[in-house]
Design an enzyme around this catalytic site. Sequence first.
Site, PDB file in Angstrom:
ATOM      1  N   HIS A 158       0.833  -1.219   0.000  1.00  0.00           N
ATOM      2  CA  HIS A 158       0.000   0.000   0.000  1.00  0.00           C
ATOM      3  C   HIS A 158       0.862   1.263   0.000  1.00  0.00           C
ATOM      4  O   HIS A 158       0.465   2.285   0.549  1.00  0.00           O
ATOM      5  CB  HIS A 158      -0.946   0.032   1.202  1.00  0.00           C
ATOM      6  N   SER A 279      16.059  21.106 -16.530  1.00  0.00           N
ATOM      7  CA  SER A 279      14.875  21.933 -16.783  1.00  0.00           C
ATOM      8  C   SER A 279      15.312  23.204 -17.491  1.00  0.00           C
ATOM      9  O   SER A 279      16.392  23.736 -17.216  1.00  0.00           O
ATOM     10  CB  SER A 279      14.207  22.280 -15.453  1.00  0.00           C
ATOM     11  N   LYS A 285      17.354  21.531 -11.382  1.00  0.00           N
ATOM     12  CA  LYS A 285      16.661  20.267 -11.622  1.00  0.00           C
ATOM     13  C   LYS A 285      17.493  19.204 -12.335  1.00  0.00           C
ATOM     14  O   LYS A 285      18.278  19.497 -13.218  1.00  0.00           O
ATOM     15  CB  LYS A 285      15.395  20.523 -12.463  1.00  0.00           C
ATOM     16  N   GLU A 292      10.564   8.228 -16.978  1.00  0.00           N
ATOM     17  CA  GLU A 292       9.182   8.661 -17.254  1.00  0.00           C
ATOM     18  C   GLU A 292       8.750   8.277 -18.662  1.00  0.00           C
ATOM     19  O   GLU A 292       7.606   7.868 -18.887  1.00  0.00           O
ATOM     20  CB  GLU A 292       9.059  10.179 -17.057  1.00  0.00           C
TER      21      GLU A 292
END
Length: 467
Positions: A158, A279, A285, A292
């Site tokens: 969970h 970024s 970043k 992804e």
Amino acid sequence: MATSKLWGGRFNRGTDVAVEAFTASEHFDRRLATYDIAGSRAHALMLAAQGVITRDDCQAILQGLDSIEQEIAEDRFEWQASLEDVHMNIEARLTALVGEPGKRLHTARSRNDQVATDLRLFTRDAIDQIHSDIADLRRALLDVAEREAETIMPGMTHMQSAQPVTCGHHLLAWCAMLDRDAQRLRDCRRRVNVSPLGSAALAGTGFPIDREHSARALGFDSVGANSLDGVSDRDFVIEFCSATALLSVHLSRMAEELVLWSSQSFGYVDLGDGFCTGSSIMPQKKNPDVAELIRGKSGRAVGHLVALLMLMKGQPLAYNRDNQEDKEPLFDSVDNAHACLQVLTGMVAQMTFDRSRMREAAARGHSTATDLADYLVKKGMAFRDAHEAVGSAVRLAESKGVELAMLSLTELRAVSELIEEDALEVLTLEGSVSSRDHRGGTSPRQVRLAIQEARSAIAAQAKGGKE
Ligand code: ARG
């Protein structure tokens, strides 16, 4: 002949311009060219062996096909949309090069069994490629698992810290998914590797062909049992895309964990500068875009599977032009699976874990509570009572703002008199993982054994042995 088409004999007028563009597939099915040429070679040799064409004609055809193969390899081949597809582009060129014998090649054959043959040869190679890409990823994961065999991290259910596990064990779970993917591809290969050649348009042919002859030449294991099925069946494409869809779902799960683990909140893993991007606005970043994209591309893989299932749904026997729509989803599935596996393998080899962050995280959330309950059971308490007793110890720890493992022996004994000095060892992370020392368990010893086992399985599979 009123049109220049290879099938133009019965037509009075040429094809509508829009229809020509609409029906053409040469811009994507040219990817089958080498398989189409291999299929034609095997077919011509069979026809000559059976005396359907002369040896001289066969010789001319083979020489013509060699030249075409070279033209294509050197990017000199002039593809023409007006010739529709890869098959007719090659046949037209063959006739231009060698004349009359070129026109004899299509004896006892149809584009219907031709395209089914090409596609099966293509899919067979694709399976071998993806199978070996999966083996590369598994090997890379096993190397990391070996390095991290003793590294402790939180095991989650969970998405809550549940019990400590070793990082090697977690990576072996990824390997187990990939092992099944490899097995599925191998299994699918058996049904791919059946020759449809000789099915002709749909009903077979009146020429004295030898289907085993061409099948052998192309490395097929057997010939298809029914000509109608031979030209219409695309189960093998669906099966392959089903295997790659599930593979992509597995990769998306791994990618998702890498995204989480590389975030500041987790801080478990550094994915390496070569596998992250920056970024355009935020100078600080370092984003896990590669992971992804792998996660994102799984949507396409599943979409292709669904598209293919819908393509075949309700199709009457035998060949229908709908089937031309099978190629783009298939090609894209192959390309994506290959690219995702390659880039993930590179990323896995580069990534480095922050062992102390992972250990700290595993120590939070009273993660060895089950171990204490099991301890009480071993001392004779019924499991439900032990569960209850440890639950109250957790409550005590929570009220003091500490972890269960930080309670003193006196505090623990207030919960149960059965708890003695040795319980403190049971509550440690190392004690917890090393106690799970059975096949499939998380102990470092089992992880090392499982790595050895997986390595030999991969080596056997690479040799084409039993899975
Ligand atoms: N381009 C076609 C395909 O991909 C080849 C077979 C065409 N056959 C036909 N009867 N029109 O399926």
